[in-house]
Design a protein around this motif. Structure first.
Motif, PDB file in Angstrom:
ATOM      1  N   ILE A   4      29.347  36.977  32.738  1.00 49.02           N
ATOM      2  CA  ILE A   4      30.424  36.939  33.288  1.00 49.02           C
ATOM      3  C   ILE A   4      31.222  38.355  32.985  1.00 49.02           C
ATOM      4  CG2 ILE A   4      32.993  36.316  32.893  1.00 49.02           C
ATOM      5  CD1 ILE A   4      31.716  33.573  32.580  1.00 49.02           C
ATOM      6  N   VAL A   5      30.897  38.886  31.691  1.00 44.24           N
ATOM      7  CA  VAL A   5      31.582  40.180  31.324  1.00 44.24           C
ATOM      8  C   VAL A   5      30.931  41.370  32.047  1.00 44.24           C
ATOM      9  CG1 VAL A   5      31.968  41.967  29.538  1.00 44.24           C
ATOM     10  CG2 VAL A   5      32.419  39.207  29.121  1.00 44.24           C
ATOM     11  N   SER A   6      29.655  41.306  32.200  1.00 46.21           N
ATOM     12  CA  SER A   6      28.989  42.375  32.843  1.00 46.21           C
ATOM     13  C   SER A   6      28.577  42.505  34.251  1.00 46.21           C
ATOM     14  CB  SER A   6      27.582  42.611  31.971  1.00 46.21           C
ATOM     15  OG  SER A   6      26.483  41.613  32.298  1.00 46.21           O
ATOM     16  N   CYS A   7      28.598  41.510  34.848  1.00 46.33           N
ATOM     17  CA  CYS A   7      28.129  41.036  36.543  1.00 46.33           C
ATOM     18  C   CYS A   7      26.872  41.282  36.279  1.00 46.33           C
ATOM     19  CB  CYS A   7      29.013  41.845  37.088  1.00 46.33           C
ATOM     20  SG  CYS A   7      30.717  41.121  37.626  1.00 46.33           S
ATOM     21  N   ARG A   8      25.887  41.069  35.156  1.00 44.88           N
ATOM     22  CA  ARG A   8      24.493  41.523  35.281  1.00 44.88           C
ATOM     23  C   ARG A   8      23.887  40.173  35.379  1.00 44.88           C
ATOM     24  NH1 ARG A   8      20.624  45.754  32.171  1.00 44.88           N
ATOM     25  NH2 ARG A   8      18.655  44.286  32.190  1.00 44.88           N
ATOM     26  N   GLY A  63      32.361  45.508  38.479  1.00 44.76           N
ATOM     27  CA  GLY A  63      33.662  45.081  38.966  1.00 44.76           C
ATOM     28  C   GLY A  63      34.724  45.759  38.405  1.00 44.76           C
ATOM     29  N   SER A  64      35.882  44.713  38.194  1.00 41.72           N
ATOM     30  CA  SER A  64      37.222  45.231  37.509  1.00 41.72           C
ATOM     31  C   SER A  64      37.201  44.813  36.168  1.00 41.72           C
ATOM     32  CB  SER A  64      38.351  44.696  38.502  1.00 41.72           C
ATOM     33  OG  SER A  64      38.087  43.544  38.834  1.00 41.72           O
ATOM     34  N   GLY A  65      36.183  44.462  35.741  1.00 37.37           N
ATOM     35  CA  GLY A  65      36.248  43.786  34.216  1.00 37.37           C
ATOM     36  C   GLY A  65      36.871  44.740  33.110  1.00 37.37           C
ATOM     37  N   THR A 120      34.548  39.559  49.933  1.00 40.18           N
ATOM     38  CA  THR A 120      34.893  39.129  48.369  1.00 40.18           C
ATOM     39  C   THR A 120      34.511  40.125  47.429  1.00 40.18           C
ATOM     40  OG1 THR A 120      32.727  38.024  47.901  1.00 40.18           O
ATOM     41  CG2 THR A 120      34.521  36.552  48.944  1.00 40.18           C
ATOM     42  N   SER A 121      35.088  40.179  46.086  1.00 34.30           N
ATOM     43  CA  SER A 121      34.983  41.122  45.292  1.00 34.30           C
ATOM     44  C   SER A 121      34.796  40.662  44.132  1.00 34.30           C
ATOM     45  CB  SER A 121      36.167  42.232  45.235  1.00 34.30           C
ATOM     46  OG  SER A 121      37.393  41.738  44.756  1.00 34.30           O
ATOM     47  N   PRO A 122      34.307  41.024  42.963  1.00 31.28           N
ATOM     48  CA  PRO A 122      34.131  40.489  41.868  1.00 31.28           C
ATOM     49  C   PRO A 122      35.371  39.839  41.207  1.00 31.28           C
ATOM     50  CG  PRO A 122      32.711  42.399  41.466  1.00 31.28           C
ATOM     51  CD  PRO A 122      33.796  42.515  43.039  1.00 31.28           C
ATOM     52  N   PRO A 123      35.709  38.740  40.356  1.00 35.24           N
ATOM     53  CA  PRO A 123      36.882  38.508  40.133  1.00 35.24           C
ATOM     54  C   PRO A 123      37.496  39.320  39.082  1.00 35.24           C
ATOM     55  CG  PRO A 123      35.152  37.167  39.113  1.00 35.24           C
ATOM     56  CD  PRO A 123      34.400  37.832  40.050  1.00 35.24           C
ATOM     57  N   THR A 124      38.743  39.243  38.915  1.00 33.17           N
ATOM     58  CA  THR A 124      39.543  40.261  37.746  1.00 33.17           C
ATOM     59  C   THR A 124      39.208  39.894  36.558  1.00 33.17           C
ATOM     60  OG1 THR A 124      41.284  38.678  37.692  1.00 33.17           O
ATOM     61  CG2 THR A 124      41.236  40.272  39.358  1.00 33.17           C
ATOM     62  N   TRP A 125      39.194  40.640  35.523  1.00 32.49           N
ATOM     63  CA  TRP A 125      39.124  40.366  34.123  1.00 32.49           C
ATOM     64  C   TRP A 125      39.662  38.920  33.633  1.00 32.49           C
ATOM     65  CZ3 TRP A 125      41.488  39.619  29.528  1.00 32.49           C
ATOM     66  CH2 TRP A 125      40.745  39.584  28.324  1.00 32.49           C
ATOM     67  N   LEU A 126      40.879  38.831  33.957  1.00 33.10           N
ATOM     68  CA  LEU A 126      41.577  37.565  33.528  1.00 33.10           C
ATOM     69  C   LEU A 126      41.025  36.416  34.155  1.00 33.10           C
ATOM     70  CD1 LEU A 126      45.479  38.509  33.451  1.00 33.10           C
ATOM     71  CD2 LEU A 126      43.734  38.241  31.372  1.00 33.10           C
ATOM     72  N   LYS A 127      40.761  36.653  35.324  1.00 32.58           N
ATOM     73  CA  LYS A 127      39.889  35.293  36.179  1.00 32.58           C
ATOM     74  C   LYS A 127      38.512  34.974  35.344  1.00 32.58           C
ATOM     75  CE  LYS A 127      39.199  31.965  38.911  1.00 32.58           C
ATOM     76  NZ  LYS A 127      40.219  30.600  38.901  1.00 32.58           N
ATOM     77  N   ARG A 128      37.840  35.936  35.160  1.00 31.00           N
ATOM     78  CA  ARG A 128      36.525  35.736  34.350  1.00 31.00           C
ATOM     79  C   ARG A 128      36.709  35.073  33.109  1.00 31.00           C
ATOM     80  NH1 ARG A 128      33.233  41.403  35.140  1.00 31.00           N
ATOM     81  NH2 ARG A 128      34.193  41.977  36.889  1.00 31.00           N
ATOM     82  N   ILE A 129      37.794  35.395  32.414  1.00 27.14           N
ATOM     83  CA  ILE A 129      37.837  34.951  30.801  1.00 27.14           C
ATOM     84  C   ILE A 129      38.302  33.480  31.121  1.00 27.14           C
ATOM     85  CG2 ILE A 129      38.706  35.173  28.472  1.00 27.14           C
ATOM     86  CD1 ILE A 129      36.749  37.220  29.656  1.00 27.14           C
ATOM     87  N   GLU A 130      39.142  33.102  32.216  1.00 30.17           N
ATOM     88  CA  GLU A 130      39.715  31.802  32.368  1.00 30.17           C
ATOM     89  C   GLU A 130      38.566  31.033  32.818  1.00 30.17           C
ATOM     90  OE1 GLU A 130      42.488  32.045  35.361  1.00 30.17           O
ATOM     91  OE2 GLU A 130      43.938  32.977  34.304  1.00 30.17           O
ATOM     92  N   ILE A 131      37.473  31.472  33.546  1.00 29.14           N
ATOM     93  CA  ILE A 131      36.348  30.836  33.810  1.00 29.14           C
ATOM     94  C   ILE A 131      35.609  30.466  32.708  1.00 29.14           C
ATOM     95  CG2 ILE A 131      34.015  30.941  34.963  1.00 29.14           C
ATOM     96  CD1 ILE A 131      35.390  32.671  37.165  1.00 29.14           C
TER      97      ILE A 131
END
Length: 340
Positions: free
Chosen positions: A218-222, A254-256, A121-132
């Motif tokens: 979510i935005v920073s993955c921290r 990630g890919s944020g 797995t990899s960090p979710p895409t930017w759009l997926k993060r904002i959807e979450i």
């Protein structure tokens, strides 16, 4: 719905350790396999028990046991009062001895998705993060409309179903404002509103603070608290950077949203909203409804703000398709009409 206690015991193989899928502050969660007689099928569910009921070897006082049972009873009361919402964990029923049955969430938590490394797995895409972020904002807004305060919003309590849809879970600390009870302050360090120092300070803005921490996460993955870094608190680290406009430092995980000015602008809006959520000035924090509206705006802005060359390319493609259709209409047997 009320379940038969013995059937729930059987569904978990007697609360077998091999069925244990989670531990909370006042309950253990087991995977259960329920037989549905009406359709002769088996259904996978999650069954929550008081910690002391399931861990027989754990020493405890009678007072502690009573507190554990009371917390789960309160959680059942809150969840059973809620109408269905697609962004909140679905309550299915309960049984005697205060067992709670909820939908099974097979894909883990947001905390695992963001912070637990995996080769597959990899960090979710930017759009997926904002959807979450949007769906959880809608969950919080829904609860506040029902006069329910969650009091423990964190990435560990955001779970994913079989379709990777996020849902807000674990209502063990939730409070129904209609009960007029004034609970002792409680929550998780790192997500707990520092302004919530006494029962009288509890308000919807307490949940908003916790949501703001999750949004930064979510935005920073921290992580909300990372003792290997200085400062350890994500709030103490991120807010000064947001105020200075150094959002590239925050959006590096990630890919944020890296590389695109459009997405960076949307990230800036998100981070400004997060900074408002965790403001020490409680009154200046946004409402959950305002947060959800801003999440929608951040999702739609990149689509509206596509670079000019993308719009030009799309126009060329549409023109070519239009010419092709015209040629097909104007071509007759033995005769060809050219469209320039």
């Amino acid at each position: 719905m009320e379940f038969d206690y013995e059937k729930l015991v059987s569904a978990t193989d007697g609360f077998s350790p091999s069925r244990l899928i989670g531990k909370g502050s006042h309950g253990y969660v087991y995977e259960g396999l329920l037989h549905e007689e009406h359709n002769k099928r088996h259904r996978v569910v999650a069954i929550k028990t008081p910690s002391l009921l399931s861990s027989r070897s754990q020493p405890s006082s009678l007072i502690t046991k009573t507190e554990q049972m009371k917390k789960l009873e309160d959680e059942i009361s809150v969840m059973s009062s809620l109408p269905y919402n697609p962004h909140v964990l679905t309550f299915l029923g309960h049984a005697e001895k205060r067992l709670m049955v909820v939908e099974f969430m097979p894909n883990g938590s947001l905390h695992q998705l963001l912070h637990v490394s995996s080769a597959t797995t990899s960090p979710p895409t930017w759009l997926k993060r904002i959807e979450i972020a949007l769906k959880i904002a809608r969950a919080v807004h829904f609860l506040h409309e029902q006069d329910i305060l969650h009091r423990d919003i964190k990435s560990d309590n955001i779970l994913f179903d079989s379709n990777w849809e996020p849902k807000l879970a674990d209502f063990g600390l939730a409070v129904d404002l209609a009960d007029k009870k004034v609970p002792t302050p409680a929550g998780t360090i790192g997500y707990l509103d520092p302004c919530y120092t006494s029962p009288e300070n509890l308000s919807a803005k307490t949940d908003v603070y916790s949501y703001g921490v999750v949004l930064l996460e979510i935005v920073s993955c921290r992580k909300a608290i990372d003792v290997s870094r200085s400062p350890a608190s994500i709030v103490d680290w991120a807010v000064p950077l947001i105020e200075e406009g150094e959002i590239g430092e925050i959006c590096g995980g990630g890919s944020g949203g890296r590389g695109s000015g459009v997405f960076m602008e949307a990230n800036l809006r998100l981070l400004r909203m997060a900074a408002r959520c965790v403001s020490s000035d409680v009154e200046s924090r946004p409402s959950s409804g305002e947060i959800a509206a801003e999440m929608v705006a951040c999702l739609t802005e990149p689509v509206r703000s596509l670079p000019l060359w993308v719009s030009f390319f799309r126009g060329v493609v549409k023109l070519k398709r239009r010419k092709k259709r015209l040629r097909e209409r104007m071509t007759w047997p033995g005769q060809t009409c050219r469209v320039r």
